[in-house]
Scaffold this active site. Structure first.
Site, PDB file in Angstrom:
ATOM      1  CD  GLU A 464     -18.744 -37.630 -95.175  1.00 39.34           C
ATOM      2  OE1 GLU A 464     -18.536 -38.794 -94.823  1.00 39.34           O
ATOM      3  OE2 GLU A 464     -18.990 -36.708 -94.365  1.00 39.34           O
ATOM      4  CD  GLU A 531     -13.681 -38.048 -93.118  1.00 44.25           C
ATOM      5  OE1 GLU A 531     -14.338 -38.882 -92.464  1.00 44.25           O
ATOM      6  OE2 GLU A 531     -14.155 -36.980 -93.552  1.00 44.25           O
TER       7      GLU A 531
END
Length: 1013
Positions: A464, A531
Site C-alpha cells: 500500500e 489480502e
C-alpha cells in the site's frame, strides 16, 4: 564487512532521506557458523555469539530537547536510571503510550508536516545503556554487534565513541566495535528515536511502538570467515536433476593455501555427496550435482543439510557453516505460477508478529504455536505483512512447510489514500529520486538476509505505497538479483502505468464477481488476493465464494486472509482486571479503534470460531460422502494420502452407533471411490443419521499428533416415524386478563395485556422470566457497522423494542389449545407478526412465528423470538451444526453433531462484544440447571437457528468492552428460522451477500416446540 569512518552524529539525519545507515555492515545472509563439525550438526547456540538481552539502564524523554544528550560519555552516571528489558517496546515497559492507527500517519491532525519532516517536539527518545565484558573465548578477535530490530532509528556509541546509525525497523543492523573496545567493562550506549524518515515508510496497519524489540548480540568471526552465503538449489526442466551451488563471500581475502570443502546430507543425516570448493580472492563456490533429489514443498518440506568446512593454510578447520537446503523450482508456466512443475494454489494468511503482552516481541514458543496452528488448519502459505520477520520464522517455514511471500518494510498508506479515496498528490516514494536509495536499502537488506530459505517463493516490494519508478526499480532489483523467485506488488492496481512492478495480478478485497470478470477476459497474469476475507471479529462469511474459484480457473491461485492474529494488548480496567485492549483504550489519539482486531486467532492465541471455516475450505483432501460410498479427492500436488487413515462413523441423533476404517491410498491429483456398507439393523430405529468421513494422521508429525483430523465430509438423512399422539387432559381457564392452560405437572399462562406467553411451569418450576417477543435485531458486528447497518436498518432496532399487540385469539379443544398474538409495528402498516402457541396434553408447546412484510424497507438482520429465563439454567446440549458458532454464510466448516457447552461459554470473546454464539441447523437444544431440569427446544418443520446468551442483543449493542456488560441475571434464548449472515468481503462497506440476507418484503416463518428437558 564494515567500513568505519569517523563522523559526528547529527539529529539532522532523522529527517534526511540520504542518511539511513552510517558505518553499518553490508547486508548479508543469516547463516550460522561454528568452530567444529559437531557443533554445526547440533545447530545450537553459537559460541561465537554472546547475547546482550536482559536488563539495560534506561531513560525516557518525550522529545530530543528533554533527552540526556551526553549520556554516552564515559563519565556520565546512569546508575539512578530505570531499567528496561531488551528486547521490548518502550511503550509496553511503562513509558509513553501505545498508539494504534491504520492508514493515517500517527501525527495526523497533530503536526502539519510533509515528508521527510519529523515532528521533533513529539519524537520520544529512549536512551539505553549496558555494560559488557568481552567473553574470554572472544578476546583478541574482531568484535561486532548486531541489532536484529530497532524502531525506528538509532545511534550507537561504545566507550564514548560514536559507532554508527541505522534506520529500517525490521532488518538487522550490524556494526564493528573492534576499534573502540577496552579491557574489562565496556559501556554500550544506544539512543532510539520513534520518528525518523523511516517512519514515513512504516505506515503499516499496526500499533506504533519504538525501542529495541528484537535480539541484540555481540559476535566475532574466525580468521577465515564466510561473511555472506548464497545457496542456489536449482532443478532442470524435468525436475529430476538438481544442481547446488554454495557461493561464499569472505570477510577478507582467502590465503592461497586455504581449502574449502562441502558435504551434503539427506534428512536422516546420511551423506549424499561431497565436493571441494573453487575460490579466488574473497569469493568461493562449492558445486554439487544431484540426481533425483527429494523436492521441497509445503506438503513434503524435505530439507538436506549442507556443511561447508573452511580450512586455513595449515590445514586446520577454522569454520563450519551448516545450511538447510531445499530443492524446488518456482516459475511461471503459461501464465500460471508453478512449483516443481505443478500449479500451486495459495491457501494463505497474512501474519503480523504479535503477542498480546509484548507486542511485536515474539518468542519461539509463539512462532511454533503459530506455525503448528496454521498447518493444523490447512493453511499452506503466509505473507509477512508488512515487513521482514525474525530469521527464526523463515527457518520454521522451511522445516514445517509453508510458502512465504517475504515482504519488505515499506508502507506509505497515509501519503496517498485519505478517507478511503486515492489521492496521491504527495505520495512517497513515487517517482522521487531522493527516496530511491532509502527504499532500495530495505529491499537489499531483506533479500540478502533471507535469500537461502526455500520457503520464500515470492519477494514483495512492500504494501500500500501506491506506485512509481522507485518501486519499479525495487522489483527489477529483485528479478536481477534472484531470478529463482517471482516479484509481487499490489499497488499497481491504482496506477497501471507501473504494471511491470508485479509478476502477478494482486488485489485486495476484490469481490468474487470482479475476479471472475478478470479471469474470463484473457488476462496476462495469474491472479492472487494478497489480502481478502477481512476477518474482523465475527466475520469470514462468504469465504466459499473465493475457494470455489480454485478449480474453475487455472489462473486463480488463491489468496491470503487478512489476517492471522488480533492485535490487542493486555490492559487492566479500573478494578485491576485484565482485558484485551484495542485502539483508543490507551487514550491514544489519533486512533483507528477496533480495526486492529481482525485475526483468525485471538491476541492471546486462542482459536476463534472462524478457524473452523478456514480449515474446511482450505483442506487439500475433499471427502464426498453418501450412504453407499466415500469419494476421496486428493488435491495435493505431490503427496498421496497414505499418511492418513480414513475413518467413517455412523451416528444416530449424534451418538456413535458404528465406526469403520477404510484402506485407501490416492495419488496426488487423483480421486478414488470407496464403498461402505451400513449394517441394516442399525437403521431400524427412527432418527437423524449422519455419516462422518474423517481423514486422520496415521502417525504423529511435527505439527500434530496421530489421529488428528485434517479433512472431513458428512452425509445426513432422516428417518421419521409417526409421532405418538399426546395423552392427557387439558384444562383451560380464560380469565379477564390471562389465559391459563393446565395439565399434569405443567401449567402455561398467556397474558392479554403483556401480549405474550408469560409463564411456563414444569413440575412447579418457572421457565419464563421475561416473555418472548418478536425481534428483528441482532447485536451489531463490526462488519454490520462497516456498512452502517444501524443507519440503514435501524428501524428494525426500534421495531424490536416497540411493538403493539393488536389481537389475542384463543382456540381450544380437548387435544390442543392455540393462542395467537398479532403484533403490528410503527415502521409500516403492513408489517405484522403472528405468534401462535399450541399447547398439547403432554406439556409440549409448539411455537409458530410468521412475519408478513412490506416493500420499501431495509433487509432484516433477523426474524426471531427472544425470551429470558433464569441464569440458573445455564447448561447447554445441542444437536446442531457445530461445534463452533456458525452462520448462514459461514457454516461450510460446521457439521451436524451433538455437543455441550454453557450459556457463558457459548458466546465468543471478541474484543468488542457483538453478535456471537449462534448455531444454524439446530435439531434440538436443551437448557438445564445444575439439577438437570429445564427445557428442550426442538425444530419442527425444518432446522432452526438458535442462540443462548447471558445478555440481550441490546445490552451487547451498548458495550464496547466485555467489562461494560451488566451482571448476569438471565439466560436469553433467541430462536429464528434464519438470521442474516455475517459477511466478510471487507469491513468498511461490503454488505452480506443477497442470498444470505432477509428481504423485508418476503414472508418469514419458523416452527419449534418447547418441552421439559
Amino acid at each position: 564487512m564494515t567500513n568505519n569512518t569517523k563522523v559526528t552524529p547529527s539529529l539532522d539525519w532523522l529527517s534526511d532521506t540520504s542518511v539511513f545507515a552510517v558505518n553499518r555492515a553490508a547486508a548479508h545472509s543469516d547463516h550460522l557458523y561454528y568452530e567444529t563439525m559437531e557443533q554445526a550438526e547440533l545447530r545450537g547456540e553459537m559460541p561465537w555469539r554472546h547475547s546482550l538481552n536482559g536488563q539495560w539502564k534506561f531513560h525516557y524523554a518525550k522529545n530530543p530537547a528533554a533527552r540526556p544528550a551526553i549520556f554516552y560519555e564515559q563519565g556520565f552516571d546512569c546508575s539512578s536510571w530505570d531499567s528496561i528489558t531488551v528486547p521490548a517496546h518502550i511503550q509496553l515497559e511503562g513509558h509513553g503510550t501505545p498508539q494504534y492507527v491504520n492508514t493515517m500517519y500517527p501525527w495526523d491532525g497533530v503536526h502539519d508536516i510533509r515528508p521527510p519532516e519529523v515532528p521533533m517536539e513529539d519524537n520520544p527518545v529512549g536512551s539505553y545503556v549496558t555494560q559488557f565484558t568481552v567473553p574470554k573465548h572472544m578476546e583478541d578477535m574482531p568484535l561486532f554487534i548486531s541489532f536484529q530490530g530497532v524502531e525506528s532509528a538509532f545511534y550507537v556509541w561504545l566507550n564514548g565513541h560514536f559507532v554508527g546509525y541505522s534506520e529500517d525497523s525490521f532488518t538487522p543492523a550490524a556494526f564493528d566495535l573492534t576499534d573502540y573496545l577496552q579491557p574489562g567493562d565496556n559501556k554500550l550506549a544506544v539512543e532510539v528515536y520513534q520518528r525518523s524518515t523511516g517512519s514515513w515508510l512504516e505506515d503499516q496497519d499496526f500499533w506504533r511502538f519504538s525501542g529495541i524489540f528484537r535480539d541484540v548480540y555481540l559476535y566475532t568471526t574466525p580468521e577465515i570467515h564466510v561473511f555472506d552465503l548464497a545457496v542456489q538449489a536449482r532443478l532442470d526442466d524435468t525436475y529430476s536433476k538438481g544442481s547446488l551451488k554454495a557461493a561464499m563471500q569472505f570477510q577478507e581475502a582467502l590465503p592461497a593455501a586455504a581449502k574449502i570443502t562441502g558435504s551434503l546430507h539427506d534428512k536422516n543425516g546420511r551423506l549424499v555427496q561431497e565436493a571441494e570448493g573453487l575460490f579466488s580472492e574473497q569469493t568461493a563456490v562449492v558445486p554439487f550435482d544431484i540426481d533425483k533429489p527429494n523436492l521441497w514443498s509445503a506438503e513434503d518440506p524435505y530439507l538436506y543439510s549442507l556443511y561447508l568446512q573452511i580450512y586455513n593454510e595449515e590445514g586446520q578447520l577454522v569454520e563450519v557453516v551448516p545450511q538447510q537446503v531445499g530443492f524446488r523450482r518456482f516459475e511461471m508456466i503459461d501464465k500460471v505460477m508453478c512449483l516443481n512443475g505443478e500449479r500451486v494454489v495459495f491457501k494463505g494468511v497474512n501474519r503480523h508478529e504479535f503477542n498480546a503482552r509484548t507486542g511485536r516481541v515474539v518468542s519461539e514458543a509463539d512462532m511454533l504455536w503459530d506455525i503448528k496452528t496454521m498447518k493444523q488448519h490447512n493453511i499452506n502459505a503466509v505473507r509477512t505483512s508488512h515487513y521482514p520477520n525474525q530469521t527464526r520464522w523463515y527457518e520454521l517455514c522451511d522445516m514445517y512447510g509453508l510458502y512465504v511471500i517475504d515482504e519488505m518494510n515499506l508502507e506509505t498508506h497515509g501519503s496517498w489514500q485519505k478517507l478511503g479515496e486515492v489521492e496521491p498528490s504527495w505520495n512517497i516514494p513515487g517517482n522521487l529520486p531522493e527516496w530511491q536509495d532509502i527504499v532500495m536499502d530495505r529491499a537489499i537488506s531483506m533479500l540478502e538476509r533471507d535469500k537461502n530459505h526455500p520457503s520464500i517463493l515470492i519477494w514483495s516490494c512492500g504494501n500500500e505505497s501506491y506506485a512509481g519508478e522507485v518501486i519499479v526499480q525495487v522489483a527489477n532489483y529483485f528479478r536481477q538479483k534472484d531470478p529463482s523467485r517471482l516479484v509481487h506488488y499490489e499497488g499497481v492496481f491504482h496506477a497501471r502505468e507501473y504494471d511491470e512492478a508485479s509478476d502477478m495480478e494482486s488485489r485486495m478485497y476484490a469481490k468474487a464477481a470482479n475476479i471472475i470478470t478478470y479471469l474470463e477476459n484473457d488476462p496476462e497474469k495469474p491472479f492472487i488476493l494478497c489480502e481478502y476475507m477481512h476477518a474482523m471479529n465475527n466475520s469470514l462469511g462468504g469465504m466459499d465464494k473465493y475457494t470455489e474459484l480454485e478449480n474453475k480457473y487455472p489462473m486463480y491461485q488463491g489468496g491470503f486472509i487478512w489476517d492471522y492474529i488480533d492485535q490487542a494488548l493486555v490492559k487492566k480496567d479500573r478494578f485491576g482486571k485484565e482485558f484485551l485492549a484495542y485502539g483508543g483504550d490507551f487514550h491514544d489519539r489519533p486512533t483507528d479503534y477496533i480495526f486492529c482486531t481482525d485475526g483468525l486467532v485471538f491476541a492471546d492465541r486462542k482459536l476463534s470460531p472462524k478457524m473452523q471455516e478456514v480449515k474446511y475450505l482450505y483442506q487439500n483432501i475433499k471427502l464426498d460422502v453418501t450412504d453407499k460410498e466415500i469419494k476421496v479427492r486428493n488435491e495435493n500436488l505431490f503427496v498421496d494420502t497414505s499418511a492418513y487413515q480414513l475413518v467413517w462413523t455412523l451416528r444416530r441423533d449424534g451418538i456413535v452407533v458404528y465406526e469403520e476404517s477404510v484402506q485407501q491410498q490416492v495419488p496426488a491429483g487423483e480421486e478414488a471411490a470407496y464403498s461402505i456398507t451400513i449394517p441394516q439393523s442399525l437403521l431400524a430405529e427412527a432418527g437423524v443419521f449422519t455419516i462422518d468421513a474423517s481423514m486422520q494422521l496415521a502417525a504423529s508429525t511435527a505439527w500434530a499428533e496421530a489421529g488428528f483430523e485434517v479433512a472431513f465430509g458428512q452425509y445426513v438423512w432422516e428417518k421419521q416415524l409417526a409421532a405418538p399422539k399426546a395423552s392427557g387432559i387439558l384444562r383451560v381457564v380464560e380469565g379477564d386478563v390471562n389465559i391459563g392452560v393446565h395439565g399434569r405437572d405443567f401449567a402455561v399462562q398467556f397474558s392479554k395485556t403483556a401480549g405474550s406467553l408469560t409463564s411456563l411451569r414444569y413440575d412447579g418450576k418457572e421457565m419464563i422470566e421475561i416473555p418472548p417477543y418478536p425481534t428483528f435485531w441482532r447485536a451489531s458486528t463490526d462488519n454490520d457497522n462497516g456498512y452502517q447497518q444501524s443507519y440503514t436498518a435501524g428501524v428494525w432496532l426500534a421495531a424490536s423494542i416497540a411493538r403493539k399487540c393488536t389481537d389475542v385469539a384463543l382456540h381450544a379443544d380437548e387435544k390442543q389449545v392455540d393462542v395467537t398474538f398479532t403484533y403490528t409495528f410503527a415502521i409500516a402498516e403492513k408489517v405484522t407478526v403472528q405468534t401462535i402457541y399450541s399447547v398439547f396434553p403432554d406439556g409440549k408447546v409448539r411455537v409458530k412465528a410468521v412475519y408478513h412484510g412490506a416493500a420499501n424497507l431495509p433487509d432484516l438482520p433477523t426474524f426471531a423470538l427472544s425470551l429470558k429465563t433464569s441464569a440458573d439454567y445455564s447448561n447447554l446440549e445441542w444437536f446442531a451444526k457445530g461445534p463452533e458458532e456458525n452462520y448462514e454464510d459461514r457454516s461450510r466448516g460446521a457439521r451436524l453433531c451433538r455437543f455441550q457447552n454453557t450459556v457463558v461459554t457459548n458466546g465468543t470473546a471478541y474484543a468488542r462484544p457483538q453478535e456471537s454464539g449462534t448455531r444454524t441447523g439446530v435439531r434440538w437444544l436443551t437448557l438445564t440447571n445444575e439439577q438437570g431440569s429445564g427445557i428442550q427446544l426442538q425444530a419442527a418443520d425444518a432446522p432452526i437457528t438458535c442462540n443462548a446468551s447471558p445478555y440481550t442483543a441490546l445490552e451487547i449493542e451498548q458495550a464496547n468492552h466485555a467489562y461494560e456488560l451488566p451482571p448476569v441475571h438471565y439466560t436469553v434464548l433467541t430462536v429464528a428460522g434464519k438470521q442474516m449472515g455475517v459477511g466478510g468481503d471487507d469491513s468498511w462497506g461490503a454488505p452480506v451477500h443477497p442470498e444470505h440476507r432477509l428481504a423485508a418484503a418476503e414472508e418469514q416463518s419458523f416452527v419449534f416446540t418447547i418441552n421439559r428437558a
